[in-house]
Design a protein around this motif. Structure first.
Motif, short mmCIF file in Angstrom:
data_model
loop_
_atom_site.label_atom_id
_atom_site.label_comp_id
_atom_site.label_asym_id
_atom_site.label_seq_id
_atom_site.Cartn_x
_atom_site.Cartn_y
_atom_site.Cartn_z
N LYS A 170 0.82 -1.21 0.00
CA LYS A 170 0.00 0.00 0.00
C LYS A 170 0.86 1.26 0.00
O LYS A 170 0.42 2.31 -0.47
CB LYS A 170 -0.91 0.00 1.23
CG LYS A 170 -2.00 -1.05 1.20
CD LYS A 170 -3.03 -0.76 0.11
CE LYS A 170 -4.24 -1.67 0.23
NZ LYS A 170 -5.24 -1.40 -0.83
N SER A 171 2.05 1.16 0.51
CA SER A 171 2.93 2.33 0.59
C SER A 171 3.55 2.69 -0.75
O SER A 171 4.02 3.81 -0.95
CB SER A 171 4.05 2.08 1.61
OG SER A 171 3.51 1.77 2.88
N ARG A 172 3.55 1.74 -1.69
CA ARG A 172 4.21 1.97 -2.97
C ARG A 172 3.33 1.60 -4.17
O ARG A 172 3.79 1.58 -5.30
CB ARG A 172 5.53 1.19 -3.03
CG ARG A 172 6.44 1.56 -1.88
CD ARG A 172 7.79 0.95 -1.88
NE ARG A 172 8.46 1.28 -0.62
CZ ARG A 172 9.11 2.43 -0.39
NH1 ARG A 172 9.19 3.33 -1.35
NH2 ARG A 172 9.67 2.66 0.77
N ASN A 173 2.05 1.28 -3.88
CA ASN A 173 1.09 1.00 -4.94
C ASN A 173 1.57 -0.08 -5.91
O ASN A 173 1.52 0.09 -7.13
CB ASN A 173 0.76 2.29 -5.72
CG ASN A 173 0.10 3.33 -4.84
OD1 ASN A 173 -0.78 3.00 -4.05
ND2 ASN A 173 0.53 4.57 -4.97
N GLY A 174 2.03 -1.18 -5.35
CA GLY A 174 2.50 -2.27 -6.20
C GLY A 174 2.13 -3.62 -5.61
O GLY A 174 1.83 -3.74 -4.41
N LYS A 175 2.15 -4.64 -6.44
CA LYS A 175 1.88 -6.00 -5.97
C LYS A 175 3.07 -6.53 -5.18
O LYS A 175 4.22 -6.11 -5.40
CB LYS A 175 1.58 -6.92 -7.16
CG LYS A 175 0.28 -6.58 -7.87
CD LYS A 175 -0.01 -7.57 -9.00
CE LYS A 175 -1.33 -7.24 -9.66
NZ LYS A 175 -1.65 -8.19 -10.77
N VAL A 176 2.80 -7.44 -4.28
CA VAL A 176 3.84 -8.01 -3.44
C VAL A 176 3.54 -9.47 -3.16
O VAL A 176 2.37 -9.89 -3.12
CB VAL A 176 3.97 -7.22 -2.11
CG1 VAL A 176 2.75 -7.43 -1.22
CG2 VAL A 176 5.24 -7.60 -1.37
N GLU A 177 4.59 -10.26 -3.02
CA GLU A 177 4.48 -11.67 -2.65
C GLU A 177 5.41 -11.91 -1.48
O GLU A 177 6.57 -11.47 -1.50
CB GLU A 177 4.87 -12.57 -3.82
CG GLU A 177 4.92 -14.05 -3.48
CD GLU A 177 5.50 -14.90 -4.61
OE1 GLU A 177 5.91 -16.05 -4.33
OE2 GLU A 177 5.54 -14.40 -5.76
N ILE A 178 4.92 -12.60 -0.45
CA ILE A 178 5.79 -12.91 0.68
C ILE A 178 5.73 -14.41 0.99
O ILE A 178 4.78 -15.10 0.64
CB ILE A 178 5.42 -12.11 1.95
CG1 ILE A 178 4.09 -12.60 2.55
CG2 ILE A 178 5.38 -10.62 1.67
CD1 ILE A 178 3.81 -12.02 3.93
N LEU A 179 6.79 -14.87 1.63
CA LEU A 179 6.86 -16.25 2.11
C LEU A 179 7.16 -16.21 3.60
O LEU A 179 8.20 -15.68 4.02
CB LEU A 179 7.95 -17.03 1.37
CG LEU A 179 8.16 -18.48 1.82
CD1 LEU A 179 6.93 -19.33 1.53
CD2 LEU A 179 9.39 -19.09 1.15
N LEU A 180 6.26 -16.73 4.41
CA LEU A 180 6.47 -16.80 5.85
C LEU A 180 7.54 -17.84 6.15
O LEU A 180 7.42 -19.00 5.75
CB LEU A 180 5.17 -17.19 6.56
CG LEU A 180 3.94 -16.31 6.33
CD1 LEU A 180 2.72 -16.91 7.00
CD2 LEU A 180 4.19 -14.90 6.85
N LEU A 181 8.58 -17.44 6.87
CA LEU A 181 9.67 -18.36 7.17
C LEU A 181 9.63 -18.85 8.60
O LEU A 181 9.65 -20.04 8.87
CB LEU A 181 11.01 -17.69 6.88
CG LEU A 181 11.31 -17.40 5.42
CD1 LEU A 181 12.61 -16.63 5.28
CD2 LEU A 181 11.38 -18.71 4.62
N LYS A 182 9.59 -17.93 9.56
CA LYS A 182 9.49 -18.37 10.95
C LYS A 182 8.94 -17.25 11.81
O LYS A 182 9.18 -16.07 11.58
CB LYS A 182 10.85 -18.84 11.48
CG LYS A 182 11.92 -17.79 11.58
CD LYS A 182 13.22 -18.42 12.10
CE LYS A 182 14.33 -17.38 12.21
NZ LYS A 182 15.61 -17.98 12.60
#
Length: 340
Positions: free
Chosen positions: A73-85
């Motif tokens: 939301k801060s940069r108006n772009g799509k994002v993908e994350i991977l939860l690690l721990k």
């Protein structure tokens, strides 16, 4: 020892894109580490490879649907994350794509029910994030998340459970302990009936297991820590196996790393939990494990280095050449190897 010493050529068509229909029908290469001899079998024949009094050690971790797609939301772009721990209450260590555009203070949004603020940039470009939500976090992740299949698997996985072992129990991994994917409930019952012990450890698989080695000298590689636990019951079974002269057989490199971490503190062992960043490579003197059931691993990976320490680098590289020549299926959904 150089990272390049663990390179081998692998045709792309041998990378398994999906699990086979019947788990225990996978091919199994049996490698005798004393002689270097190879046999080609099917995984259900593992029953014949085990003796009464042996102990199989399985990692009962369960994979989270840890891949989330949303918006920065801060940069108006799509994002993908991977939860690690998990690192604290509602705090997680994550991988982010695109990483360079994810800065501390950025607000990430996933659907209408989950937001997170990036708090810091950690080692190797990982991020620490704090989530805000209403309800139960695990339920939200189960609804929003996708299974974190490795990037070399490009086909869609129709059934989530095919990336879980049949004995998975303790949720917390960002990847499956794939050597265990070949077991079925029926096969495990046959193994028990033969007088073989089956016990469980937990190691939540994170980036430490699958992070590539990017340094020239393998001794310069630093493993990330991963959480493990061994119950009192499992410790007693393992101690008894050692006392009686039975073999301890680790199912998967995650089980092996956990066992070697715990036995490294001395024998007999007891109930224990903690974090391990153990990195096993040649030459390493094994303290716990007498056999390993594993899959075929990526070139230049820490997993390939571990089994090379156990069986001998020359034996392993010869076995992998044979596997390529005989068109074994490689990596997570691929065939298996039993090193005895």
């Amino acid at each position: 020892m150089k990272t390049k010493d663990f390179y081998y050529e692998l045709p792309q068509e041998l990378v398994a894109q999906h699990p086979i229909k019947n788990r225990d029908q996978a091919r199994m290469m049996v490698l005798d580490r004393a002689t270097g001899t190879i046999e080609n079998k099917r995984f259900y024949e593992i029953v014949d490879m085990l003796d009464k009094g042996d102990t199989l050690v399985l990692n009962d971790t369960r994979v989270m649907p840890a891949r989330l797609f949303g918006e920065n939301k801060s940069r108006n772009g799509k994002v993908e994350i991977l939860l690690l721990k998990r690192t604290g209450k509602d705090q997680w260590e994550i991988m982010v794509k695109p990483g360079k555009k994810a800065k501390p203070g950025d607000i990430l949004s996933f659907g209408d029910v989950l937001t997170g603020e990036i708090e810091s940039i950690e080692q190797d470009g990982l991020r620490r994030i704090k989530f805000t939500y209403e309800g139960v976090f695990e339920n939200i992740i189960d609804d929003l998340g996708h299974m974190p299949l490795p990037p070399y698997i490009t086909e869609r996985l129709e059934d989530r459970e095919r990336y879980q072992t049949v004995y998975s129990k303790e949720t917390g991994s960002a990847a499956a302990p794939t050597a265990g994917l070949h077991f079925t409930v029926d096969l495990m019952e046959k193994i028990r009936k033969k007088g073989v012990n089956i016990c469980y450890i937990t190691l939540h698989v994170g980036i430490g297991t699958f992070r590539p080695v990017k340094v020239e000298n393998i001794t310069d590689h630093q493993m990330h820590s991963e959480y493990y636990s061994i119950t009192k019951e499992t410790a007693e079974i393992l101690n008894e196996t050692k006392r009686n002269g039975g073999r301890i057989i680790g199912v998967g490199t995650t089980s092996v790393r956990t066992l070697e971490s715990v036995f490294g503190d001395g024998y007999p062992i007891g109930e224990k939990s903690g974090w391990t960043d153990i990195f096993i490579y040649p030459p390493y003197e094994f303290k716990a494990v007498d056999g390993i059931i594993t899959n075929f691993h990526l070139p230049e990976s820490t997993l390939l280095m571990l089994i090379s320490a156990f069986a001998g680098k020359e034996n392993i590289m010869n076995a992998y050449k044979s596997a390529v020549d005989n068109k074994y299926r490689f990596f997570s959904f691929g065939d298996s190897m039993f090193i005895k």
